[in-house]
Design an enzyme around this catalytic site. Sequence first.
Site, mmCIF file in Angstrom:
data_model
loop_
_atom_site.group_PDB
_atom_site.id
_atom_site.type_symbol
_atom_site.label_atom_id
_atom_site.label_comp_id
_atom_site.label_asym_id
_atom_site.label_seq_id
_atom_site.Cartn_x
_atom_site.Cartn_y
_atom_site.Cartn_z
ATOM 1 N N ILE A 114 28.608 -6.021 -8.126
ATOM 2 C CA ILE A 114 29.819 -6.838 -8.023
ATOM 3 C C ILE A 114 29.765 -7.437 -6.630
ATOM 4 C CG2 ILE A 114 32.335 -6.845 -8.009
ATOM 5 C CD1 ILE A 114 32.249 -4.637 -10.115
ATOM 6 N N TYR A 120 36.697 1.761 -8.449
ATOM 7 C CA TYR A 120 36.239 1.020 -7.277
ATOM 8 C C TYR A 120 36.362 1.935 -6.069
ATOM 9 C CZ TYR A 120 36.238 -2.836 -3.790
ATOM 10 O OH TYR A 120 35.988 -3.674 -2.727
ATOM 11 N N ARG A 158 37.759 0.810 3.413
ATOM 12 C CA ARG A 158 39.020 0.066 3.352
ATOM 13 C C ARG A 158 40.207 0.947 2.990
ATOM 14 N NH1 ARG A 158 39.339 -5.571 3.154
ATOM 15 N NH2 ARG A 158 37.340 -6.645 3.237
ATOM 16 N N THR A 203 39.131 -7.378 -3.822
ATOM 17 C CA THR A 203 39.232 -7.487 -2.368
ATOM 18 C C THR A 203 38.924 -8.913 -1.915
ATOM 19 O OG1 THR A 203 38.512 -5.186 -2.133
ATOM 20 C CG2 THR A 203 38.353 -6.583 -0.188
ATOM 21 N N TYR A 220 45.912 3.960 1.740
ATOM 22 C CA TYR A 220 46.940 4.422 2.665
ATOM 23 C C TYR A 220 47.463 5.806 2.301
ATOM 24 C CZ TYR A 220 50.693 4.490 6.055
ATOM 25 O OH TYR A 220 51.491 4.836 7.104
ATOM 26 N N LYS A 279 32.313 0.734 -9.325
ATOM 27 C CA LYS A 279 31.794 -0.136 -8.275
ATOM 28 C C LYS A 279 31.708 0.723 -7.026
ATOM 29 C CE LYS A 279 32.859 -4.128 -5.360
ATOM 30 N NZ LYS A 279 33.853 -5.176 -5.007
#
Length: 295
Positions: A206, A136, A141, A47, A110, A164
């Site tokens: 991270i 992740y 997001r 990201t 999405y 993560k």
Amino acid sequence: MKKTVFTGAATAIVTPLNENGVDYESFGRLIEWQIAEGIDAIVACGTTGEASTLTDEEHRECIKFAVEKTAGRVPVIAGTGSNDTDYAIDLTKYACEVGADAVLLVTPYYNKATQKGLIKSFEVVADIATAPCILYNVPSRTGCNIMPKTMAELSEHPNIVAVKEASGNLSQIAEIAALTRGKLDIYSGNDDQVLPILSLGGKGVISVLSNILPKETSLMCKNFFDGKIAEATKMQLDYLPLINSLFSEVNPIPVKAACAAMGYGENFVRLPLTVMEEDNEKKMLELMRKAGLNV
């Protein structure tokens, strides 16, 4: 027993960009400085690396560049996840071929996959990967959350070694730790939650903060692992204002400005992101100076 990819702090490294594309000279200098400062691993094209607006060619070249520049001195973890599972498979194959030490697989964004869809998607990518896979989870997001029972099921896959966790939900993270019991290493995906997650058995972070404070972020983790809990806690709390400033606008807008102020590339982000607001940048730079950075 699965092998741990890294312990401590990995930098979710920015990708220096300008109007002409990727600034590899600045990228290389930033990687060299990170290693010299004692960072434990580097995450390329996540990201913070603006993977979502890199072209396919740039994405691949940045992964290859990071692997070659690092030259085995620290692990390189390549961001290869996608909302298109077939694309994630192709990119993961490439990252493994060029020598990435692990891949980072974000939840499909999405599409908003079901938990069953998440399991199938992650498993087919992990099946073809020749490097360890780190999940992740960043629902703020992606609009998609990996539930603890899903994490437990995925932890049974021999090539899915870690997660993560950037959900910000410590109760959920505690449940993941309880259900997986060593089958899945947990890394904090939020710089303001490093110590709480380490206390639940986490292996590290991270980090965005470590783009500008690699030595200190790594030391915070090391202090915890060495039993210096008070020192580690003090570092977590002392850096909290700077951490908050680095997230005063959507990541990586602030950290891009911070790295530019330190001489690592231009303060340039690709649309739909825009550069940091002047007032926010001024506050961040002051906090950077208080942290001992020459900006």
